[in-house]
Motif scaffolding. Structure first.
Motif, PDB file in Angstrom:
ATOM      1  N   PRO A  24      44.582-144.056   0.112  1.00 41.68           N
ATOM      2  CA  PRO A  24      43.034-143.041   1.249  1.00 41.68           C
ATOM      3  C   PRO A  24      42.311-142.249   0.444  1.00 41.68           C
ATOM      4  O   PRO A  24      42.963-141.501  -0.281  1.00 41.68           O
ATOM      5  CB  PRO A  24      44.116-141.911   2.174  1.00 41.68           C
ATOM      6  CG  PRO A  24      45.392-142.983   2.617  1.00 41.68           C
ATOM      7  CD  PRO A  24      45.040-143.360   1.069  1.00 41.68           C
ATOM      8  N   LYS A  35      36.731-150.428  -2.513  1.00 44.66           N
ATOM      9  CA  LYS A  35      37.702-150.827  -0.771  1.00 44.66           C
ATOM     10  C   LYS A  35      39.338-150.880  -1.881  1.00 44.66           C
ATOM     11  O   LYS A  35      39.535-151.348  -2.607  1.00 44.66           O
ATOM     12  CB  LYS A  35      37.309-151.260  -0.092  1.00 44.66           C
ATOM     13  CG  LYS A  35      36.176-151.431   0.727  1.00 44.66           C
ATOM     14  CD  LYS A  35      35.704-152.475   1.861  1.00 44.66           C
ATOM     15  CE  LYS A  35      34.623-151.088   3.036  1.00 44.66           C
ATOM     16  NZ  LYS A  35      34.268-151.954   4.013  1.00 44.66           N
ATOM     17  N   GLU A  38      40.024-142.922   8.240  1.00 42.37           N
ATOM     18  CA  GLU A  38      39.363-143.692   7.015  1.00 42.37           C
ATOM     19  C   GLU A  38      39.751-144.561   7.056  1.00 42.37           C
ATOM     20  O   GLU A  38      39.400-145.952   6.464  1.00 42.37           O
ATOM     21  CB  GLU A  38      38.972-142.997   5.861  1.00 42.37           C
ATOM     22  CG  GLU A  38      40.532-142.991   4.594  1.00 42.37           C
ATOM     23  CD  GLU A  38      40.447-142.042   3.342  1.00 42.37           C
ATOM     24  OE1 GLU A  38      40.245-143.038   2.782  1.00 42.37           O
ATOM     25  OE2 GLU A  38      40.477-140.685   3.389  1.00 42.37           O
ATOM     26  N   SER A  39      41.057-144.925   7.257  1.00 41.24           N
ATOM     27  CA  SER A  39      41.312-146.384   7.966  1.00 41.24           C
ATOM     28  C   SER A  39      42.024-147.242   9.113  1.00 41.24           C
ATOM     29  O   SER A  39      42.547-148.413   9.354  1.00 41.24           O
ATOM     30  CB  SER A  39      43.121-146.829   6.615  1.00 41.24           C
ATOM     31  OG  SER A  39      42.838-146.097   5.337  1.00 41.24           O
ATOM     32  N   SER A  40      41.586-146.226   9.518  1.00 41.60           N
ATOM     33  CA  SER A  40      41.236-146.412  10.729  1.00 41.60           C
ATOM     34  C   SER A  40      40.085-146.797  12.071  1.00 41.60           C
ATOM     35  O   SER A  40      38.967-146.638  11.470  1.00 41.60           O
ATOM     36  CB  SER A  40      42.524-145.390  12.143  1.00 41.60           C
ATOM     37  OG  SER A  40      43.590-145.475  10.890  1.00 41.60           O
ATOM     38  N   ALA A  42      48.000-148.694   1.250  1.00 43.02           N
ATOM     39  CA  ALA A  42      47.889-148.161   2.894  1.00 43.02           C
ATOM     40  C   ALA A  42      48.135-146.655   2.096  1.00 43.02           C
ATOM     41  O   ALA A  42      47.704-145.891   1.140  1.00 43.02           O
ATOM     42  CB  ALA A  42      49.294-148.951   3.210  1.00 43.02           C
TER      43      ALA A  42
END
Length: 457
Positions: free
Chosen positions: A14, A10, A397-399, A311
């Motif tokens: 992305p 993690k 993928e980050s939301s 990010a």
């Protein structure tokens, strides 16, 4: 064709972006220490020659796991873009005799070691004390002038930060920071290699920053990050990214590339970043150095990481400067010649501007939204008016998925309580900053209200 073992965990850029750029330069073998984001699972299996997700019984010795997998696939390079796997990958590369960050990787991961190293090199930074117990924190609160910031030594994403304004706040701050580190570990945001890393903390004086001495226009935050690469022990600065002001205590809200700085200011900032990276002794890796900006030209080092910024920092640089950082790092690690920028790229070299916004349930003043909201990106694009030429997208993928209830912002949990990550492309950095301010103000009004039955108990 060269072979690369990519260790995924993690954090970081992305995965979809990283995979596509790595696969364009080498045969990719993916070692997934964290579950693949649903939006990336399909493309990953198309882009990768192999995808392996080890079970828990094989993770007790992470370095050996990485070494074994690298030898099995015949990897010419091993790399990661996750803060939580940096040290393990660096140690594995040492064992394999491959290019990597080197034995100094821990100095760019453990904030206690980092600050001690910079102290030895007389580099500007806040006064600090390492902390392992509540008694240590009480002692530091007596020795250091407040206010103080307690942070976990191995954390990322502004998690477990606690401001201590009075020594009487020490017990509560200590308990809450330790609690957040345990919660972060459950979410997968924790150091993967160093045993008991969640017990290590550092407390430091909070220095007073000011953006007005550095930026001609209001709205910028009082810190920047210098993105770069170390190749064969030589630091190559790439560019400087600016910020919006943080949300209390120090949670990052937005990154903007490039930062609108005068050349003299940029040169001074890059020089400090170079000295910081050189002091750590990194060898072959991306770097991300955060620097606090003060009045009268003062600066303080916040931290340096032996990996690229997280990010959307890497995609922003590619969009604005046409530089594929992932691709050039892969080329370097597998032994191909690379032409690095002669000096840090400036706004004059940029093709427009780009920025990434972390959606948190707080307004522009840092106040919590009134009532719970549901994340719905179509509502955002339909109801928020941005500048002409600006394009807004969401990073799936980050939301959260559309229809999910936005978490309540928790100052101690930092980015753990984000709802989404948005990318904005615009004509100028000033436009990005303006549009982000518009977005932050509009979100609590345009997002649908959550029904009582939707709100988690």
């Amino acid at each position: 064709m060269s072979k690369v073992l990519l260790v995924h965990a993690k954090g970081g850029p992305p995965l979809g972006h990283v995979l596509s750029r790595t696969a364009a330069r080498a045969e990719v073998h993916l070692l997934a220490l964290s579950a693949l984001p649903p939006a990336v699972a399909g493309p990953a299996r198309r882009l990768c020659a192999s995808v392996v997700t080890p079970d828990e019984t094989h993770r007790s010795d992470l370095v050996s796991l990485i070494v074994e997998r690298a030898e099995t696939v015949g990897a010419d390079a091993v790399l990661t873009f996750s803060e939580y796997a940096v040290v393990a990958v660096a140690e594995a590369c040492e064992t394999l005799g491959l290019a990597g960050a080197g034995n100094a990787a821990a100095l760019a991961r453990d904030k206690r070691l980092m600050r001690r190293t910079w102290q030895q090199h007389a580099l500007p930074q806040p006064e600090f004390r390492p902390v392992r117990t509540e008694a240590d924190l009480h002692a530091a609160a007596r020795e250091l002038a407040g206010p103080l910031l307690l942070k976990a030594a191995w954390s990322a994403g502004s998690t477990a930060h606690q401001i201590i304004r009075d020594p009487r706040e020490v017990p509560a701050a200590w308990a809450r920071s330790r609690e957040v580190m345990a919660e972060s570990a459950q979410l997968g945001f924790a150091e993967l290699h160093v045993a008991e890393a969640d017990a290590d903390f550092v407390v430091e004086q909070i220095v007073t920053g000011t953006a007005s001495d550095w930026f001609d226009e209001p709205g910028w935050g009082d810190y920047v990050s210098v993105e770069g690469v170390v190749a064969g022990g030589t630091f190559h600065p790439v560019c400087i990214s600016g910020r919006m002001p943080t949300v209390e205590p120090f949670t990052e809200r937005a990154s903007i590339t490039p930062a609108l700085l005068a050349q003299d200011a940029q040169d001074r900032i890059v020089d400090l970043a170079r000295r910081a990276v050189d002091a750590l002794g990194l060898r072959d890796c991306g770097t991300h150095t955060e620097i606090k900006l003060g009045a009268g030209g003062r600066m303080w080092l916040i931290e340096t990481a032996a990996r690229f910024g997280g990010a959307m920092t890497v995609p922003q640089i590619e969009e604005v400067f046409g530089l594929d950082l992932v691709g050039v790092l892969v080329d370097h690690l597998v032994g191909r010649p690379v032409e690095w920028p002669e000096r840090a790229l400036t706004p004059e070299r940029a093709r427009g501007a780009a920025g990434s916004l972390v959606v948190l349930a707080v307004d522009g003043e840092g106040e919590a939204w009134r009532g719970r909201k549901v994340w719905d990106f179509p509502s955002v694009t339909a109801d928020v008016s941005l500048s002409r030429g600006s394009e807004l997208s969401v990073v799936p993928e980050s939301s959260l998925a559309d229809g999910s209830v936005v978490p309540v912002y928790d100052p101690a949990a930092g980015a753990n309580t984000m709802a989404a990550l948005c990318l904005l492309s615009a004509t100028t950095p000033k436009t990005v900053l303006h549009d982000f301010e518009v977005l932050v103000d509009a979100l609590p009004h345009v997002l649908p209200a959550a029904r009582p039955e939707e709100v988690p108990a």
